[in-house]
Design an enzyme around this catalytic site. Structure first.
Site, PDB file in Angstrom:
ATOM      1  N   ARG A  73      43.309  37.071  54.490  1.00 42.38           N
ATOM      2  CA  ARG A  73      43.484  36.045  53.453  1.00 42.38           C
ATOM      3  C   ARG A  73      42.187  35.272  53.196  1.00 42.38           C
ATOM      4  NH1 ARG A  73      49.513  34.998  53.377  1.00 42.38           N
ATOM      5  NH2 ARG A  73      49.198  33.250  51.994  1.00 42.38           N
ATOM      6  N   TYR A  98      40.259  34.786  49.783  1.00 38.01           N
ATOM      7  CA  TYR A  98      40.867  33.809  48.866  1.00 38.01           C
ATOM      8  C   TYR A  98      40.698  32.390  49.413  1.00 38.01           C
ATOM      9  CZ  TYR A  98      44.545  31.705  45.926  1.00 38.01           C
ATOM     10  OH  TYR A  98      45.262  30.921  45.038  1.00 38.01           O
TER      11      TYR A  98
HETATM   12  P1  NAD Z   1      47.297  34.982  37.870  1.00 35.35           P
HETATM   13  O1  NAD Z   1      46.831  36.127  38.693  1.00 35.35           O
HETATM   14  O2  NAD Z   1      48.548  35.157  37.073  1.00 35.35           O
HETATM   15  O3  NAD Z   1      46.170  34.504  36.867  1.00 35.35           O
HETATM   16  C1  NAD Z   1      44.799  34.612  37.142  1.00 35.35           C
HETATM   17  C2  NAD Z   1      44.103  35.029  35.874  1.00 35.35           C
HETATM   18  O4  NAD Z   1      42.684  35.111  36.119  1.00 35.35           O
HETATM   19  C3  NAD Z   1      44.531  36.421  35.383  1.00 35.35           C
HETATM   20  O5  NAD Z   1      44.793  36.383  34.018  1.00 35.35           O
HETATM   21  C4  NAD Z   1      43.329  37.311  35.719  1.00 35.35           C
HETATM   22  O6  NAD Z   1      43.230  38.428  34.868  1.00 35.35           O
HETATM   23  C5  NAD Z   1      42.179  36.332  35.566  1.00 35.35           C
HETATM   24  N1  NAD Z   1      40.989  36.709  36.348  1.00 35.35           N
HETATM   25  C6  NAD Z   1      40.928  37.070  37.652  1.00 35.35           C
HETATM   26  N2  NAD Z   1      39.656  37.337  38.003  1.00 35.35           N
HETATM   27  C7  NAD Z   1      38.891  37.127  36.889  1.00 35.35           C
HETATM   28  C8  NAD Z   1      37.510  37.245  36.613  1.00 35.35           C
HETATM   29  N3  NAD Z   1      36.633  37.636  37.543  1.00 35.35           N
HETATM   30  N4  NAD Z   1      37.083  36.970  35.346  1.00 35.35           N
HETATM   31  C9  NAD Z   1      37.948  36.585  34.388  1.00 35.35           C
HETATM   32  N5  NAD Z   1      39.262  36.468  34.581  1.00 35.35           N
HETATM   33  C10 NAD Z   1      39.732  36.734  35.839  1.00 35.35           C
HETATM   34  O7  NAD Z   1      47.434  33.739  38.864  1.00 35.35           O
HETATM   35  P2  NAD Z   1      48.042  32.295  38.616  1.00 35.35           P
HETATM   36  O8  NAD Z   1      49.216  32.145  39.494  1.00 35.35           O
HETATM   37  O9  NAD Z   1      48.187  32.030  37.170  1.00 35.35           O
HETATM   38  O10 NAD Z   1      46.891  31.387  39.224  1.00 35.35           O
HETATM   39  C11 NAD Z   1      45.965  30.708  38.404  1.00 35.35           C
HETATM   40  C12 NAD Z   1      45.064  29.850  39.284  1.00 35.35           C
HETATM   41  O11 NAD Z   1      45.848  28.907  40.017  1.00 35.35           O
HETATM   42  C13 NAD Z   1      44.271  30.651  40.307  1.00 35.35           C
HETATM   43  O12 NAD Z   1      42.969  30.088  40.420  1.00 35.35           O
HETATM   44  C14 NAD Z   1      45.035  30.439  41.583  1.00 35.35           C
HETATM   45  O13 NAD Z   1      44.197  30.532  42.710  1.00 35.35           O
HETATM   46  C15 NAD Z   1      45.573  29.032  41.402  1.00 35.35           C
HETATM   47  N6  NAD Z   1      46.779  28.809  42.199  1.00 35.35           N
HETATM   48  C16 NAD Z   1      47.972  29.356  41.825  1.00 35.35           C
HETATM   49  C17 NAD Z   1      49.094  29.147  42.631  1.00 35.35           C
HETATM   50  C18 NAD Z   1      50.456  29.705  42.271  1.00 35.35           C
HETATM   51  O14 NAD Z   1      51.385  29.536  43.039  1.00 35.35           O
HETATM   52  N7  NAD Z   1      50.638  30.332  41.138  1.00 35.35           N
HETATM   53  C19 NAD Z   1      48.991  28.400  43.806  1.00 35.35           C
HETATM   54  C20 NAD Z   1      47.746  27.886  44.152  1.00 35.35           C
HETATM   55  C21 NAD Z   1      46.655  28.077  43.335  1.00 35.35           C
HETATM   56  N1  UDP Z   2      57.448  36.862  51.627  1.00 32.14           N
HETATM   57  C1  UDP Z   2      58.592  37.526  52.030  1.00 32.14           C
HETATM   58  N2  UDP Z   2      59.004  38.599  51.296  1.00 32.14           N
HETATM   59  C2  UDP Z   2      58.373  39.018  50.174  1.00 32.14           C
HETATM   60  C3  UDP Z   2      57.209  38.322  49.773  1.00 32.14           C
HETATM   61  C4  UDP Z   2      56.765  37.254  50.533  1.00 32.14           C
HETATM   62  O1  UDP Z   2      59.225  37.178  53.041  1.00 32.14           O
HETATM   63  O2  UDP Z   2      58.826  39.990  49.562  1.00 32.14           O
HETATM   64  C5  UDP Z   2      57.006  35.682  52.402  1.00 32.14           C
HETATM   65  C6  UDP Z   2      55.547  35.698  52.811  1.00 32.14           C
HETATM   66  O3  UDP Z   2      55.355  36.393  54.030  1.00 32.14           O
HETATM   67  C7  UDP Z   2      55.240  34.218  52.921  1.00 32.14           C
HETATM   68  C8  UDP Z   2      56.141  33.579  51.867  1.00 32.14           C
HETATM   69  O4  UDP Z   2      57.153  34.541  51.575  1.00 32.14           O
HETATM   70  O5  UDP Z   2      55.614  33.733  54.177  1.00 32.14           O
HETATM   71  C9  UDP Z   2      55.418  33.220  50.562  1.00 32.14           C
HETATM   72  O6  UDP Z   2      54.701  34.353  50.142  1.00 32.14           O
HETATM   73  P1  UDP Z   2      53.852  34.377  48.793  1.00 32.14           P
HETATM   74  O7  UDP Z   2      53.060  35.642  48.817  1.00 32.14           O
HETATM   75  O8  UDP Z   2      54.743  34.129  47.640  1.00 32.14           O
HETATM   76  O9  UDP Z   2      52.907  33.095  48.900  1.00 32.14           O
HETATM   77  P2  UDP Z   2      51.868  32.593  50.018  1.00 32.14           P
HETATM   78  O10 UDP Z   2      52.088  33.316  51.300  1.00 32.14           O
HETATM   79  O11 UDP Z   2      50.533  32.878  49.432  1.00 32.14           O
HETATM   80  O12 UDP Z   2      52.197  31.161  50.138  1.00 32.14           O
END
Ligand code: NAD
Ligand code: UDP
Length: 312
Positions: A144, A147
């Protein structure tokens, strides 16, 4: 020179990005979306194709780009473990170089920039629930790390640009967010469980399912991002829903909501999977007057409806 009326949304074709674009367009604002479509989808932004206030540029943010904008919403980065682990070196490049390029653009334009960081900066937290002051427990060399450490160095860059160049930066630490337009089967737990339940496949719980997460509905989260951008707060600020649930409970709730769901099956817990996660959102409540409004039940209903239409 900065065009203060134009918004740049990186990652605007993704899950959160497309919801943000939707809100900005509804507010009658101009939006340029840049995305390399790695995890994003043109269908998420299709409806604004002919809208003169919207423009899509297919571009990879690891390369510099020159545009005239006033606000930068920097979201681009794959967010699901399956996606960010697909090419971890690229993920780290996107976090570091991509954020560096966007900060450079913001500096040239004197534009405001909001960066979407993550609760993953807390790693497998030893402090629970997590306040912004907690410095985290992150493995630097695990699966992980590309990221988690990518987001940590990107936060560092944001605050060095603020200190050195007086840049107006805003950092949101987003906790698990779900809703329509998540990629089906992207490995995230809510999309996985719903798609499995709808296609009568076993709901795959990793480990025993007693690990916890706190899930925020997408509309609430986007409201938080907009409030942050319009505030004088730099953060970092936690944005998430403090209602904490065990993963097994999430599976049971989804099973009850989807008729004829299959049973649960237990799989191996991935390496470095955080045991617990829950935000303290006092800062967002006090400084942004923000708190999530949507209950998990309401949010899941809307998400199930979305996946139902997609699958049928
Ligand atoms: P997502 O994967 O749906 O969206 C990410 C977007 O970025 C995609 O459209 C992808 O094509 C684009 N992308 C990736 N790499 C790129 C690059 N090198 N150049 C241009 N475009 C690129 O993810 P999301 O859930 O919409 O997340 C958006 C942001 O929010 C991310 O930065 C993510 O880390 C952050 N975030 C999301 C969550 C969540 O739960 N969804 C939680 C914490 C943080
Ligand atoms: N997880 C799970 N089954 C699935 C996908 C995810 O039990 O099919 C668990 C995973 O191991 C984690 C939690 O759900 O403990 C959240 O996972 P997710 O990938 O959504 O988010 P993150 O781990 O990045 O918070």
């Amino acid at each position: 020179m900065s065009n203060s009326k134009v918004n740049l949304v990186t990652g605007g074709a993704g899950f959160l990005g497309s919801h943000l674009v939707e809100c900005l367009i509804k507010n009658n604002e101009e939006v340029i979306c840049i995305d390399n479509l790695f995890t994003g989808d043109k269908r998420n932004i299709e409806k604004w194709k002919n809208n003169p206030k919207f423009e899509f540029i297919r571009h990879d943010i690891t390369e510099p780009i020159f545009l005239e904008v006033g606000k930068i919403w920097h979201l681009a980065c794959p967010a699901s473990p399956v996606h960010y682990q697909h090419n971890p070196i690229k993920t780290a490049k996107t976090s570091f170089l991509g954020t560096y390029n966007m900060l450079g653009l913001a500096k040239r334009l004197k534009a405001k920039i909001l960066f979407t960081s993550t609760s993953e900066v807390y790693g497998d937290p030893e402090v629970h629930p997590q306040p912004e002051s907690y410095r985290g427990n992150v493995n630097t060399i695990g699966i992980r790390s590309c990221y988690d450490e990518g987001k940590r160095i990107a936060e560092t860059l944001c605050f060095d640009y603020k200190r050195l160049h007086n840049l107006d930066v805003k950092v949101a630490r987003i906790f698990n967010t779900y809703g329509p337009r998540m990629v089906p089967n992207d490995g995230r737990v809510i999309s996985n469980f719903i798609c499995q339940a709808l296609s009568n496949k076993e709901l795959t719980i990793y480990g025993k399912g007693d690990q916890t997460r706190s899930f925020c509905y997408v509309n609430d989260l986007i409201e938080g991002l907009i409030k942050l951008m319009n505030s004088d707060l730099s953060g970092p600020v936690n944005l998430g829903n403090p209602e904490e649930l065990r993963i097994i409970d999430v599976a049971n709730i989804i099973q009850k909501k989807v008729p004829n769901s299959a049973k649960i099956s237990f799989k191996e817990l991935p390496q470095d999977d955080p045991l617990q996660r829950k935000p303290i959102i006092k800062l967002a409540e006090e400084k942004l007057n923000w708190r999530p409004k949507t209950t998990l039940s309401e949010g899941l209903d809307k998400t199930i409806e979305y996946f139902q239409q997609l699958i049928n």
